[in-house]
Write a protein that holds these residues in place. Structure first.
Motif, mmCIF file in Angstrom:
data_model
loop_
_atom_site.group_PDB
_atom_site.id
_atom_site.type_symbol
_atom_site.label_atom_id
_atom_site.label_comp_id
_atom_site.label_asym_id
_atom_site.label_seq_id
_atom_site.Cartn_x
_atom_site.Cartn_y
_atom_site.Cartn_z
ATOM 1 N N VAL A 415 -0.241 -8.759 0.083
ATOM 2 C CA VAL A 415 -0.037 -7.312 0.159
ATOM 3 C C VAL A 415 0.719 -6.955 1.437
ATOM 4 O O VAL A 415 1.648 -6.136 1.422
ATOM 5 C CB VAL A 415 -1.387 -6.565 0.104
ATOM 6 C CG1 VAL A 415 -1.193 -5.074 0.386
ATOM 7 C CG2 VAL A 415 -2.054 -6.766 -1.243
ATOM 8 N N ILE A 416 0.332 -7.566 2.542
ATOM 9 C CA ILE A 416 0.996 -7.277 3.829
ATOM 10 C C ILE A 416 2.466 -7.676 3.769
ATOM 11 O O ILE A 416 3.347 -6.916 4.180
ATOM 12 C CB ILE A 416 0.264 -7.999 4.982
ATOM 13 C CG1 ILE A 416 -1.103 -7.339 5.219
ATOM 14 C CG2 ILE A 416 1.103 -7.957 6.265
ATOM 15 C CD1 ILE A 416 -1.977 -8.060 6.212
ATOM 16 N N ARG A 417 2.753 -8.861 3.254
ATOM 17 C CA ARG A 417 4.146 -9.297 3.160
ATOM 18 C C ARG A 417 4.948 -8.382 2.225
ATOM 19 O O ARG A 417 6.109 -8.065 2.505
ATOM 20 C CB ARG A 417 4.216 -10.746 2.675
ATOM 21 C CG ARG A 417 3.771 -11.759 3.733
ATOM 22 C CD ARG A 417 4.000 -13.189 3.274
ATOM 23 N NE ARG A 417 3.580 -14.146 4.276
ATOM 24 C CZ ARG A 417 4.325 -14.560 5.307
ATOM 25 N NH1 ARG A 417 5.546 -14.067 5.449
ATOM 26 N NH2 ARG A 417 3.857 -15.437 6.174
ATOM 27 N N ARG A 418 4.320 -7.967 1.113
ATOM 28 C CA ARG A 418 5.027 -7.080 0.195
ATOM 29 C C ARG A 418 5.316 -5.738 0.849
ATOM 30 O O ARG A 418 6.412 -5.176 0.707
ATOM 31 C CB ARG A 418 4.201 -6.880 -1.080
ATOM 32 C CG ARG A 418 4.939 -6.059 -2.142
ATOM 33 C CD ARG A 418 4.253 -6.095 -3.490
ATOM 34 N NE ARG A 418 2.949 -5.468 -3.469
ATOM 35 C CZ ARG A 418 1.792 -6.102 -3.643
ATOM 36 N NH1 ARG A 418 1.789 -7.411 -3.839
ATOM 37 N NH2 ARG A 418 0.647 -5.458 -3.608
ATOM 38 N N ASN A 419 4.350 -5.211 1.610
ATOM 39 C CA ASN A 419 4.559 -3.922 2.281
ATOM 40 C C ASN A 419 5.640 -4.020 3.360
ATOM 41 O O ASN A 419 6.435 -3.096 3.544
ATOM 42 C CB ASN A 419 3.252 -3.426 2.894
ATOM 43 C CG ASN A 419 2.257 -2.983 1.833
ATOM 44 O OD1 ASN A 419 2.592 -2.898 0.646
ATOM 45 N ND2 ASN A 419 1.027 -2.713 2.235
#
Length: 707
Positions: A415-419
């Protein structure tokens, strides 16, 4: 006499705006009043000054910056000669110089001008203004072998014209040549030479800048999407299976508007993060159907879709020379530029050579600079439990670019990488097995899947055994990001923690009360806000933690707040606030403040303190002369202690909103290790400032343990 610094290029395309912004950063750390003068420009509007004015809260009127337009200058020079042109420009410089302690002069840009011998003109203007000069040499596309003689020639050109050269800067040097150029130039010239590498994030235009350059229509996209960097262009002509592998991170997809397959395919790939694109640009004046646009909005909300009437070839030709610009509308690029300058320029050496005497008092801008500079001096690791939150990620990019501290982001790594990709941020994350390098870095830990969860469950169960907490129950508790982050600090895996942008104060600080506990000698945990007003920094306590402290607790809050103020360069003059000043009022509330004041005087007779005192008498010298004429604090208080949370919290928010003050905090005091809370309305810069303060607290605690 006003000191001035002249940033002068030797040709086009040197990206000297990075140096201009970096110098403004250095100068505003030293003095309160910095002016800007641009002798020559093509237009009245000055995007670099507008950026500086917004970023550094300059009071200078935009109309006073420009000497004259190139058109006018060319006419003056042709009709009256160079001497008259220089004379007029210098007069305009002196029109503003007297109002400032230092003036930053922004040299001419060599772009489409009819001014002959422009370098000589810049040199002469610098001499006539009494300015030291920083020549900037563009290094884009050049090898080190080419750059070394160019820098020597540029230095000779300015010194032979009588200029006092402060330092040389070589900018936009390719990574493969930057280190070699720095080695060959360092120590071989009579002035410092700094080499700044090319940063693709600075040269990349934003989607918004592409839109402006092309006059494109926006069919879809929010402000965040329009601010993304365009790092590549991918032209869509092939069928979808052959097209998708050509997509690259940050690419702007350019395709005719009737290719619904490529539009939807690009946005679907973006949504899946494989890869995240900057946006889509449709050509030929074709607009997709409503069904296609509705699906696009569901697939990638916020991602820009632009449209132009021209064909792809003509559009590509217009985009070929488009580069990113530093403007007030691109604050992220400004942060990147300042970080690049700070990473490669010895600011202390430069300001020492410049010999600018620091202003005696701390202004809000100097306070913010001081936080960053002190945090940079001994990098610590700060854990951010809200690792997937947009403002936290934007702040993390600034923090790492400027080397404020190392970071641990908590949350689901996917999720962090996608954001990060969705926001178009340059926020590199260490792989689990990757060793950190010299630069500030971030790592991601998911509390739910981390091997540390079992260890932390046992630790937490021991701390809370008296409350009947078992290891099994603790295993669930420590999966919470705030508990996990707090235990990282307690176990020495991080130096400090900052949370609260989406969590309540209670959720942020309860784990610290349970695990970290109060510091030796502290009977209470309290908080302060650093209130950065237009012309000074005040400390407000306690506006976040203690609802209704008694007299003893209020005295502790005052002593803690004075210590915190002193630690961050604010000379403590403590006002114990009440609705009454001196002996004019009675009642339980006033008596509590009066008793607390006496307790502080008995415990810390060295502190300047006044109480009870009303707010106006504490900060306004005119009111103070009437209400407390003999007080050494009245009218000049710097630490304001409120009698209860209701008064303090409402007052800080009222001042913040009505006076436009920047409120940094709440900063917790009295804990055994640094944990700080954020307001849920915190802006990106608020988060950066709070993390810097927290890193400094960690530094101070480490020094205290060493002593």
């Amino acid at each position: 006499m006003t000191r001035s610094v002249y940033v002068a290029g030797v040709g086009r395309g040197d990206g000297r705006q990075v140096v201009e912004l970096g110098m403004m950063e250095l100068l505003t750390r030293q003095v309160e009043r910095v002016g800007v003068f641009r002798p020559l420009a093509h237009d009245e509007a000055d995007p670099v000054f507008d950026l500086m004015r917004a970023r550094y809260r300059l009071s200078q009127a935009p109309g006073s910056v420009l000497g004259m337009r190139y058109e006018e200058a060319s006419a003056v020079q042709a009709e009256h000669g160079t001497d008259e042109l220089v004379s007029r420009l210098v007069r305009r410089y002196h029109d503003i110089a007297d109002d400032y302690e230092v003036v930053l002069v922004l040299g001419s840009d060599y772009a489409d001008t009819s001014i002959p011998a422009e370098l000589s003109l810049n040199a002469r203007l610098a001499n006539e203004c009494g300015a030291v000069v920083i020549p900037v040499v563009g290094g884009q596309g050049h090898t080190a072998d080419v750059l070394v003689p160019e820098v020597r020639n540029a230095l000779h050109a300015f010194t032979s014209l009588g200029c006092d050269v402060l330092a040389m800067v070589v900018n936009r040097v390719g990574d493969a040549h930057a280190q070699q150029a720095a080695r060959e130039l360092g120590g071989h010239l009579p002035v410092p030479v700094y080499v700044l590498p090319e940063d693709p994030a600075l040269s990349a235009p934003t989607v918004s800048q592409v839109r402006t350059a092309l006059g494109a229509r926006v069919l879809m996209g929010d402000d965040s999407g329009m601010a993304r960097d365009v790092r590549d262009y991918v032209f869509g002509g092939a069928m979808l299976p052959a097209f998708l592998p050509a997509l690259t991170p940050g690419a702007l997809v350019i395709t005719p508007g009737d290719r619904a397959d490529l539009i939807i395919g690009s946005l679907a790939a973006h949504s899946a993060g494989a890869p995240a694109i900057a946006g889509v640009l449709l050509t030929l004046g074709e607009r997709p159907g409503d069904e296609t646009m509705a699906l696009a909005a569901r697939l990638a909300p916020g991602t820009p879709v632009l449209a132009v009437d021209d064909g792809s070839f003509r559009t590509a030709a217009e985009l070929a020379t488009l580069e990113g610009r530093l403007t007030a509308a691109t604050p992220r690029k400004a942060d990147i530029a300042v970080g690049l300058f700070e990473s490669h320029v010895d600011g202390s050496r430069l300001t020492s050579r410049l010999s600018v005497a620091p202003t005696g008092r701390i202004t809000p801008m100097m306070f913010e600079h001081m936080l960053i500079e002190r945090a940079q001096s001994q990098r610590r690791r700060v854990v951010l439990p809200e690792g997937a939150e947009e403002r936290v990620l934007r702040a993390a990019e600034v923090i790492l670019r400027r080397g404020v501290c190392d970071l641990t982001l908590l949350g689901d790594e996917a999720v962090i990488r996608r954001n990060i990709a969705e926001l178009g941020l340059g926020l590199p994350l260490l792989a689990p097995d990757e060793a950190p390098g010299q630069a500030a870095h971030a790592q991601v830990i998911d509390p739910v899947t981390s091997p540390l969860r079992d260890r932390f469950a046992e630790v937490y169960a021991k701390y809370r055994a008296h409350k009947g907490v078992s290891v099994e129950l603790a295993h669930d508790v420590v999966a919470d990001v705030n508990y996990f982050g707090t235990l990282m600090v307690q176990e020495g895996l991080a130096d400090a923690m900052v949370s609260g942008s989406v969590h309540s104060t209670a959720a942020t600080i309860r784990p610290a009360f349970e695990v970290i506990k109060t510091a030796p000698g502290a009977s209470i945990v309290s908080s302060v806000f650093f209130m950065c007003l237009a012309d000074k920094v005040l400390v407000y306590g306690d506006c976040a933690v203690n609802p209704d402290p008694n007299a003893e607790e209020l005295a502790d809050i005052a002593i803690q707040s004075a210590a915190t103020a002193a630690k961050f360069g604010v000379e403590p003059r403590v006002a114990m606030l009440s609705y009454s000043t001196g002996t004019s009022g009675t009642g339980a509330d006033v008596d509590k403040v009066r008793t607390a004041t006496e307790i502080v005087r008995s415990r810390r007779p060295d502190l300047l303190i006044e109480g009870p005192i009303q707010y106006d008498a504490a900060v306004d010298p005119t009111v103070a002369r009437t209400k407390a004429p003999d007080s050494p604090v009245a009218g000049q208080a710097t630490v304001l202690v409120f009698p209860d949370l209701n008064t303090g919290n409402n007052t800080y928010k009222a001042v913040q909103r009505s006076a436009g003050a920047i409120a940094v905090g709440p900063v917790l005091q009295g804990l055994n290790k640094p944990v700080n809370d954020l307001s849920r309305g915190a802006l990106v810069q608020d988060i950066v400032n709070t993390v810097a303060i927290t890193a400094i607290q960690a530094q101070d605690q480490d020094r205290g343990r060493e002593q």
